[in-house]
Design a protein around this motif. Sequence first.
Motif, mmCIF file in Angstrom:
data_model
loop_
_atom_site.group_PDB
_atom_site.id
_atom_site.type_symbol
_atom_site.label_atom_id
_atom_site.label_comp_id
_atom_site.label_asym_id
_atom_site.label_seq_id
_atom_site.Cartn_x
_atom_site.Cartn_y
_atom_site.Cartn_z
ATOM 1 N N ARG A 197 1.027 -1.319 0.052
ATOM 2 C CA ARG A 197 -0.038 -0.092 -0.005
ATOM 3 C C ARG A 197 0.958 1.278 0.140
ATOM 4 N N ASN A 198 0.493 2.170 -0.823
ATOM 5 C CA ASN A 198 1.605 3.420 -1.043
ATOM 6 C C ASN A 198 0.896 4.575 0.261
ATOM 7 N N LYS A 199 1.914 5.302 0.599
ATOM 8 C CA LYS A 199 1.466 6.212 1.441
ATOM 9 C C LYS A 199 1.261 7.505 0.706
ATOM 10 N N PRO A 200 0.292 8.598 1.284
ATOM 11 C CA PRO A 200 -0.122 9.605 0.717
ATOM 12 C C PRO A 200 1.234 10.363 0.093
ATOM 13 N N GLY A 201 1.020 10.832 -1.185
ATOM 14 C CA GLY A 201 2.044 11.654 -1.743
ATOM 15 C C GLY A 201 3.069 10.575 -2.571
ATOM 16 N N GLU A 202 3.056 9.230 -2.189
ATOM 17 C CA GLU A 202 3.851 8.457 -3.019
ATOM 18 C C GLU A 202 3.098 7.876 -4.442
ATOM 19 N N PRO A 203 4.009 7.336 -5.224
ATOM 20 C CA PRO A 203 3.551 6.840 -6.446
ATOM 21 C C PRO A 203 2.557 5.586 -6.212
ATOM 22 N N LEU A 204 1.430 5.490 -6.908
ATOM 23 C CA LEU A 204 0.594 4.120 -6.891
ATOM 24 C C LEU A 204 1.183 3.110 -7.027
ATOM 25 N N PRO A 205 0.783 1.919 -6.391
ATOM 26 C CA PRO A 205 1.500 0.649 -6.604
ATOM 27 C C PRO A 205 1.101 0.150 -7.976
ATOM 28 N N SER A 206 1.949 -0.552 -8.757
ATOM 29 C CA SER A 206 1.848 -1.001 -10.020
ATOM 30 C C SER A 206 1.976 -2.351 -10.262
ATOM 31 N N ILE A 207 1.050 -2.821 -11.265
ATOM 32 C CA ILE A 207 0.721 -4.594 -11.699
ATOM 33 C C ILE A 207 0.784 -4.436 -13.073
ATOM 34 N N PRO A 208 1.593 -5.226 -13.791
ATOM 35 C CA PRO A 208 1.518 -5.129 -15.057
ATOM 36 C C PRO A 208 -0.145 -5.486 -15.665
ATOM 37 N N THR A 209 -0.438 -4.815 -16.738
ATOM 38 C CA THR A 209 -1.650 -5.241 -17.343
ATOM 39 C C THR A 209 -1.797 -6.589 -17.910
ATOM 40 N N VAL A 210 -2.832 -7.250 -18.266
ATOM 41 C CA VAL A 210 -3.434 -8.221 -18.604
ATOM 42 C C VAL A 210 -4.405 -7.841 -19.841
ATOM 43 N N SER A 211 -4.594 -6.395 -20.153
ATOM 44 C CA SER A 211 -5.617 -6.228 -21.165
ATOM 45 C C SER A 211 -5.294 -6.485 -22.509
ATOM 46 N N HIS A 212 -3.956 -7.025 -22.867
ATOM 47 C CA HIS A 212 -3.759 -7.379 -24.038
ATOM 48 C C HIS A 212 -3.963 -8.968 -24.262
ATOM 49 N N LEU A 213 -4.409 -9.595 -23.105
ATOM 50 C CA LEU A 213 -4.694 -11.112 -23.146
ATOM 51 C C LEU A 213 -6.307 -11.105 -23.503
ATOM 52 N N TRP A 214 -6.965 -10.272 -22.564
ATOM 53 C CA TRP A 214 -8.600 -10.316 -22.444
ATOM 54 C C TRP A 214 -8.993 -9.011 -22.453
ATOM 55 N N GLN A 215 -9.774 -8.686 -23.613
ATOM 56 C CA GLN A 215 -10.468 -7.312 -23.657
ATOM 57 C C GLN A 215 -11.275 -6.831 -22.646
ATOM 58 N N ALA A 216 -11.785 -7.801 -21.605
ATOM 59 C CA ALA A 216 -12.608 -7.490 -20.667
ATOM 60 C C ALA A 216 -11.764 -6.763 -19.318
ATOM 61 N N ALA A 217 -10.267 -7.074 -19.508
ATOM 62 C CA ALA A 217 -9.334 -6.554 -18.585
ATOM 63 C C ALA A 217 -9.687 -5.009 -18.725
ATOM 64 N N ASN A 218 -9.723 -4.420 -19.718
ATOM 65 C CA ASN A 218 -9.527 -3.090 -19.969
ATOM 66 C C ASN A 218 -10.277 -2.382 -18.804
ATOM 67 N N TRP A 219 -11.566 -2.514 -18.825
ATOM 68 C CA TRP A 219 -12.458 -2.072 -18.115
ATOM 69 C C TRP A 219 -12.196 -2.114 -16.718
ATOM 70 N N HIS A 220 -11.851 -3.542 -16.333
ATOM 71 C CA HIS A 220 -11.882 -4.115 -14.684
ATOM 72 C C HIS A 220 -10.553 -3.365 -14.289
ATOM 73 N N GLU A 221 -9.585 -3.280 -15.033
ATOM 74 C CA GLU A 221 -8.366 -2.493 -14.425
ATOM 75 C C GLU A 221 -8.412 -0.960 -14.282
ATOM 76 N N ARG A 222 -9.194 -0.472 -15.181
ATOM 77 C CA ARG A 222 -9.688 1.057 -14.867
ATOM 78 C C ARG A 222 -10.402 1.282 -13.684
ATOM 79 N N GLU A 223 -11.485 0.344 -13.504
ATOM 80 C CA GLU A 223 -12.088 0.396 -12.313
ATOM 81 C C GLU A 223 -11.287 0.289 -11.072
ATOM 82 N N ALA A 224 -10.399 -0.695 -10.887
ATOM 83 C CA ALA A 224 -9.467 -0.930 -10.052
ATOM 84 C C ALA A 224 -8.560 0.219 -9.639
ATOM 85 N N TYR A 225 -8.169 0.951 -10.982
ATOM 86 C CA TYR A 225 -7.169 2.209 -10.880
ATOM 87 C C TYR A 225 -8.064 3.374 -10.109
#
Length: 166
Positions: free
Chosen positions: A94-122
Amino acid sequence: MQFEDIVKLLQEKLKPAVNIETDMGATPQAIIVPAAHIAQICQILQENPSMYFDYLACITALDNGFEAGTLEVIYNLYSISYNFQLMIKVSVTRNKPGEPLPSIPTVSHLWQAANWHEREAYELVGIHFTGHPDLRRILLPVDWEGHPLRTDYVEPASYHGISTYE
């Protein structure tokens, strides 16, 4: 196809570089993987003909709170050909206020549905998906500050002069 077969195949393909743990108490059974390897693991699961996880049912993000100090992303995959479900869990610090957000590689190139799910999580939990083609808000206004599903989120009293309480 059995859960143990999937774990064994992934371990054979990825060891010693990737440590794969299991959560046998989850329903469906889950594997726990390092965030940096999620795209690689999902690609193996999707492309391997003995598994063929062709359907991403959902990506869910949650805040485990200050005590745990982690955010979690849960991927629910389904193999239509083999009628088998698999859950993958990824945990990030978990990041602290003012720090960059934690990052995870996308899987949107594997499944189209990931595009919207990842945007919602972001947007709602504050997890950045590296390599995502269009990571922007979809539920709240573009200038909204914060991530409403974080346990430390404080709702502003108003937004552009409009009360957010009622």
